[in-house]
Design a protein around this motif. Structure first.
Motif, PDB file in Angstrom:
ATOM      1  N   UNK A 230       0.797  -1.230   0.000  1.00  0.00           N
ATOM      2  CA  UNK A 230       0.000   0.000   0.000  1.00  0.00           C
ATOM      3  C   UNK A 230       0.823   1.269   0.000  1.00  0.00           C
ATOM      4  N   UNK A 231       2.043   1.192   0.545  1.00  0.00           N
ATOM      5  CA  UNK A 231       2.900   2.373   0.579  1.00  0.00           C
ATOM      6  C   UNK A 231       3.101   2.954  -0.817  1.00  0.00           C
ATOM      7  N   UNK A 232       3.152   2.083  -1.798  1.00  0.00           N
ATOM      8  CA  UNK A 232       3.326   2.562  -3.181  1.00  0.00           C
ATOM      9  C   UNK A 232       2.021   2.485  -3.978  1.00  0.00           C
ATOM     10  N   UNK A 233       1.272   1.385  -3.800  1.00  0.00           N
ATOM     11  CA  UNK A 233       0.097   1.194  -4.658  1.00  0.00           C
ATOM     12  C   UNK A 233      -1.169   1.790  -4.046  1.00  0.00           C
ATOM     13  N   UNK A 234      -1.054   2.388  -2.865  1.00  0.00           N
ATOM     14  CA  UNK A 234      -2.187   3.072  -2.266  1.00  0.00           C
ATOM     15  C   UNK A 234      -3.124   2.105  -1.556  1.00  0.00           C
ATOM     16  N   UNK A 235      -4.010   2.709  -0.777  1.00  0.00           N
ATOM     17  CA  UNK A 235      -5.005   1.925  -0.056  1.00  0.00           C
ATOM     18  C   UNK A 235      -5.901   1.210  -1.073  1.00  0.00           C
ATOM     19  N   UNK A 236      -6.066  -0.093  -0.917  1.00  0.00           N
ATOM     20  CA  UNK A 236      -6.866  -0.908  -1.843  1.00  0.00           C
ATOM     21  C   UNK A 236      -6.474  -0.747  -3.318  1.00  0.00           C
ATOM     22  N   UNK A 237      -5.208  -0.481  -3.549  1.00  0.00           N
ATOM     23  CA  UNK A 237      -4.748  -0.436  -4.937  1.00  0.00           C
ATOM     24  C   UNK A 237      -5.140   0.808  -5.708  1.00  0.00           C
ATOM     25  N   UNK A 238      -5.555   1.872  -4.957  1.00  0.00           N
ATOM     26  CA  UNK A 238      -5.909   3.157  -5.589  1.00  0.00           C
ATOM     27  C   UNK A 238      -4.664   4.024  -5.620  1.00  0.00           C
ATOM     28  N   UNK A 239      -3.815   3.779  -6.569  1.00  0.00           N
ATOM     29  CA  UNK A 239      -2.539   4.483  -6.583  1.00  0.00           C
ATOM     30  C   UNK A 239      -2.715   5.984  -6.746  1.00  0.00           C
ATOM     31  N   UNK A 246      -2.196   1.576 -10.879  1.00  0.00           N
ATOM     32  CA  UNK A 246      -3.295   1.212 -10.002  1.00  0.00           C
ATOM     33  C   UNK A 246      -3.514  -0.287 -10.152  1.00  0.00           C
ATOM     34  N   UNK A 247      -3.822  -0.958  -9.052  1.00  0.00           N
ATOM     35  CA  UNK A 247      -4.064  -2.402  -9.110  1.00  0.00           C
ATOM     36  C   UNK A 247      -5.553  -2.707  -8.932  1.00  0.00           C
ATOM     37  N   UNK A 248      -6.298  -1.752  -8.350  1.00  0.00           N
ATOM     38  CA  UNK A 248      -7.721  -1.983  -8.066  1.00  0.00           C
ATOM     39  C   UNK A 248      -8.478  -2.318  -9.342  1.00  0.00           C
ATOM     40  N   UNK A 249      -9.237  -3.416  -9.314  1.00  0.00           N
ATOM     41  CA  UNK A 249     -10.085  -3.779 -10.442  1.00  0.00           C
ATOM     42  C   UNK A 249      -9.334  -4.385 -11.615  1.00  0.00           C
ATOM     43  N   UNK A 250      -8.045  -4.582 -11.474  1.00  0.00           N
ATOM     44  CA  UNK A 250      -7.255  -5.166 -12.560  1.00  0.00           C
ATOM     45  C   UNK A 250      -7.580  -6.646 -12.692  1.00  0.00           C
ATOM     46  N   UNK A 251      -7.343  -7.182 -13.869  1.00  0.00           N
ATOM     47  CA  UNK A 251      -7.597  -8.602 -14.114  1.00  0.00           C
ATOM     48  C   UNK A 251      -6.717  -9.461 -13.183  1.00  0.00           C
ATOM     49  N   UNK A 252      -7.326 -10.428 -12.442  1.00  0.00           N
ATOM     50  CA  UNK A 252      -6.549 -11.168 -11.433  1.00  0.00           C
ATOM     51  C   UNK A 252      -5.436 -12.024 -12.046  1.00  0.00           C
ATOM     52  N   UNK A 288      -3.906 -11.340  -5.921  1.00  0.00           N
ATOM     53  CA  UNK A 288      -4.573 -11.020  -7.192  1.00  0.00           C
ATOM     54  C   UNK A 288      -6.078 -10.897  -6.999  1.00  0.00           C
ATOM     55  N   UNK A 289      -6.635 -11.849  -6.259  1.00  0.00           N
ATOM     56  CA  UNK A 289      -8.083 -11.851  -6.033  1.00  0.00           C
ATOM     57  C   UNK A 289      -8.503 -10.609  -5.232  1.00  0.00           C
ATOM     58  N   UNK A 290      -7.674 -10.252  -4.240  1.00  0.00           N
ATOM     59  CA  UNK A 290      -7.999  -9.096  -3.403  1.00  0.00           C
ATOM     60  C   UNK A 290      -8.037  -7.812  -4.232  1.00  0.00           C
ATOM     61  N   UNK A 294     -11.416  -4.987  -5.832  1.00  0.00           N
ATOM     62  CA  UNK A 294     -11.597  -3.562  -5.486  1.00  0.00           C
ATOM     63  C   UNK A 294     -12.079  -2.816  -6.720  1.00  0.00           C
ATOM     64  N   UNK A 295     -12.862  -1.744  -6.496  1.00  0.00           N
ATOM     65  CA  UNK A 295     -13.185  -0.980  -7.709  1.00  0.00           C
ATOM     66  C   UNK A 295     -12.347   0.288  -7.757  1.00  0.00           C
TER      67      UNK A 295
END
Ligand code: HEC
Ligand code: HEC
Ligand code: HEC
Ligand code: HEC
Length: 382
Positions: A230-239, A246-252, A288-290, A294-295
């Motif tokens: 999270x330090x880099x990719x943000x809370x719940x992948x909201x970079x 951003x990782x949120x909502x990306x294909x697992x 990946x699933x986590x 996220x949206x």
């Protein structure tokens, strides 16, 4: 402040005074007496191998001199001679020129008609144009990434809503081969620098569609395992950082493939490698699933500037009608794009010293530089 500035101010003040009476009078300076015909003889003997007798640079990294401003040519020659602009061979060559030869050869090249651009279309794109051009270029990518960058095929990364700067860097790295992927390397090889920027502008602005991703991992375990991310990719992948995807909502499946690539070193990133090495395949599946669940929120910062928008800033000094008496500003339209890109990188990286240009160049990415260089190279001399 440059040492020739006081002289220049004086000559320009003289020029301004002269103008009040009608025909503009050339200021009294050594240059005023320069003999272009004598300069041609010098050019033929010492410069034409590289700059031609028509002032055209014979190689991509040799600048055109034809129609360049006289004061700028003189300044550049003196700076190479003094070592202020570093180039060993030119320093040697120019120190062999007398002051008279130097002024004459500068006058010769300044008096030649400027070189018309080799062709190609100027990147006259505003953000709206860039968006339209990006949409049409993205048609070639739709089969895999979706028409609007929301990929539906398992294993394919979504691009919609990703930061523009990250997309530019990713596309650039496929194009120059630093990120290896057979399909993407081929896809990008045919894409020019301006289109690359347009594609990034387009995808970054597309709304993200929430998808019901089928992931096999355990999202609760994934959340726990992602503590170091999270330090880099943000809370719940909201970079929030424009250079971190951003990782949120990306294909697992794509997330897992990417994590493996960092783990085995085929995508290089030391911190991620260290974090991912201890993890099993199953654990990567949880992460990946986590993130996939996220949206992605879209509160996109505005896209960084297009080449055209940059040029509006550059033209405050380099444009017409913007003569600034305290600065000798070169013409840059129609110059080789390779030379322009080389010079801009040198200013940015502090290899060519000039504080204004260093400050201008500071925020430019390599991709910005390529696009700006192509923009100016394609403009007719003004
Ligand atoms: C061996 C090839 C070569 C020869 C010969 C040569 N030049 Fe150059 N010249 C270059 C290159 C390469 C550069 C760009 C160097 C850099 O990146 O700073 C350059 C840069 C310049 C510049 C700076 C232009 C700008 O847009 O900033 C001027 C002015 C110039 N040369 C004038 C001359 C003159 C006058 C002569 C003859 C007396 C000459 N050159 C001979 C290769 C050459
Ligand atoms: C045949 C399918 C295919 C086509 C066509 C395709 N791509 Fe890709 N793209 C992929 C795959 C697979 C990846 C993941 C590659 C990897 O792991 O590096 C990818 C990765 C990417 C990425 C990196 C995403 C990230 O999050 O790092 C970008 C950006 C991208 N593609 C843009 C494009 C653009 C722009 C085009 C059209 C010019 C295009 N792609 C055409 C399959 C395709
Ligand atoms: C020090 C900052 C940092 C940390 C910590 C970090 N990342 Fe990254 N991550 C990045 C950057 C920067 C990139 C883009 C690198 C590139 O261009 O290849 C990236 C890329 C990725 C990608 C590829 C996304 C894509 O669209 O291609 C995945 C997946 C990823 N990180 C997962 C993780 C996970 C999981 C963790 C925690 C275990 C983690 N990262 C920790 C900075 C970080
Ligand atoms: C505040 C005024 C100013 C602004 C704004 C400015 N420049 Fe310059 N630029 C200069 C001056 C002065 C020089 C001559 C510096 C030297 O002698 O090295 C120069 C030199 C250059 C050169 C070297 C030309 C050659 O022939 O070697 C290039 C290329 C260039 N600028 C491009 C740009 C671009 C692109 C931008 C916008 C991103 C920009 N400049 C913005 C003042 C400016």
């Amino acid at each position: 402040m440059h040492k020739s500035v006081p002289l220049l101010i004086v000559t320009l003040i003289l020029a301004a005074c002269g103008r009040e009476q009608a025909p503009p009078v050339r200021p009294e300076s050594p240059a005023a007496q320069a003999d272009a015909a004598a300069g041609r003889v010098v050019a033929e003997a010492k410069c034409s191998n590289c700059h031609g007798l028509d002032g055209r640079g014979t190689e991509p990294l040799i600048p055109h001199l034809a129609g360049q401003k006289l004061e700028y040519l003189q300044l550049a020659l003196r700076e190479y001679r003094s070592g202020e602009r570093t180039h060993a061979a030119l320093r040697q060559l120019f120190s062999e020129l007398s002051e008279t030869d130097l002024n004459n050869v500068a006058a010769f090249y300044a008096g030649l008609p400027a070189i018309a651009p080799a062709g190609g279309t100027a990147a006259q794109a505003t953000t709206a144009d860039a968006m339209a051009a990006g949409r049409s270029a993205a048609a070639a990518c739709a089969a895999c990434h979706g028409a609007d960058g929301n990929a539906v095929m398992p294993g394919m990364p979504s691009l919609a809503g990703q930061h523009r700067d990250y997309l530019v860097a990713a596309l650039q790295s496929y194009k120059d081969g630093t990120r290896k992927h057979a399909v993407m390397n081929v896809q990008m090889s045919a894409v020019d620098a301006v289109t690359l920027q347009n594609l990034a502008t387009y995808y970054a602005a597309q709304p993200v569609r929430t998808q019901d991703r089928k992931a096999t991992g355990d999202t609760v375990a994934g959340e726990r395992l992602s503590a170091g991310c999270g330090g880099c990719h943000g809370l719940r992948g909201q970079t929030l950082d424009a250079h971190t995807p951003a990782l949120a909502g990306q294909d697992p499946q794509y997330l897992v493939t990417s994590m493996k690539a960092y783990r085995d070193g085929s995508r290089r990133h030391e911190e991620m490698k260290a974090l991912l090495i201890p993890m099993s395949e199953t654990q990567l599946g949880h992460i990946g699933a986590y993130y996939a669940a996220q949206s992605l929120r879209q509160d996109q910062a505005p896209a960084t500037l297009t080449a055209r928008e940059w040029a509006e800033r550059c033209d405050r000094c380099h444009g017409t009608g913007t003569e600034n008496p305290t600065m000798v500003v070169p013409r840059i339209e129609g110059q080789h794009s390779e030379y322009l890109a080389h010079v801009l990188r040198d200013y940015r990286d502090g290899k060519r010293h000039q504080s204004t240009m260093h400050a201008m160049g500071m925020p430019l990415t390599d991709a910005d530089i390529e696009a700006i260089a192509e923009h100016y190279a394609a403009l007719p001399p003004r």
